[in-house]
Design an enzyme around this catalytic site. Structure first.
Site, PDB file in Angstrom:
ATOM      1  N   ILE A  54       0.829  -1.217   0.000  1.00 21.79           N
ATOM      2  CA  ILE A  54       0.000   0.000   0.000  1.00 21.79           C
ATOM      3  C   ILE A  54       0.865   1.271   0.000  1.00 21.79           C
ATOM      4  CG2 ILE A  54      -0.224   0.370   2.505  1.00 21.79           C
ATOM      5  CD1 ILE A  54      -3.301   0.579   1.977  1.00 21.79           C
ATOM      6  N   HIS A  90       5.802 -12.215   5.720  1.00 20.46           N
ATOM      7  CA  HIS A  90       5.672 -11.745   4.344  1.00 20.46           C
ATOM      8  C   HIS A  90       7.046 -11.523   3.730  1.00 20.46           C
ATOM      9  CE1 HIS A  90       5.570  -8.270   7.083  1.00 20.46           C
ATOM     10  NE2 HIS A  90       6.220  -7.592   6.150  1.00 20.46           N
TER      11      HIS A  90
END
Ligand code: AMP
Ligand code: ZN
Length: 114
Positions: free
Chosen positions: A32, A100
């Site tokens: 993002i 991640h």
């Protein structure tokens, strides 16, 4: 799924994300707040706080995540020139505590990282 985990919510579809690729075991979506022209995150659907929680039994999952990174880099047009990052723990800059991999590319990378 861990309640209140942002990436578990993305994996379950409860939170929107710009997904670029997925399988039954992992999901790849755009960061993002990108730090490079290409910045994709790859997460396992299963919740692990960080790389430190992976054990012997997770070998094939770990391999799948790496191959997913390679394929995403290729499909994003940065195959042959990208960086993989797994910030592990707060001292390393981890802010979201669901494992991640960052796939970063599309610009020259400096070394060492900050
Ligand atoms: P880290 O600092 O290694 O834990 O990386 C967490 C990353 O997640 C950061 O690069 C954030 O920009 C990214 N991030 C946080 N919230 C979201 C979101 N809702 N969708 C996509 N990426 C996010
Ligand atoms: Zn999670």
């Amino acid at each position: 799924m861990l309640e209140d985990c942002l990436f578990c919510k993305i994996a379950s579809g409860d939170m929107p994300a710009r997904i670029v690729a997925e399988s039954d075991r992992w999901l790849a979506f755009r960061d993002i707040d990108p730090k490079a022209p290409v910045h994709v995150l790859i997460i396992p659907r299963e919740h692990f706080e960080s790389l430190d929680e992976l054990e012997e039994g997770h070998r094939s999952l770990a391999g799948e995540l790496l191959l997913a990174a390679q394929r995403v880099a290729e499909s994003e047009g940065i195959g042959g020139g990208y960086r993989l990052v797994a910030n592990t723990g707060a001292d390393a800059g981890q802010t979201v505590f669901h494992l991640h991999l960052h796939v970063l590319g599309g610009r020259a990378m400096r070394w060492p990282p900050g």
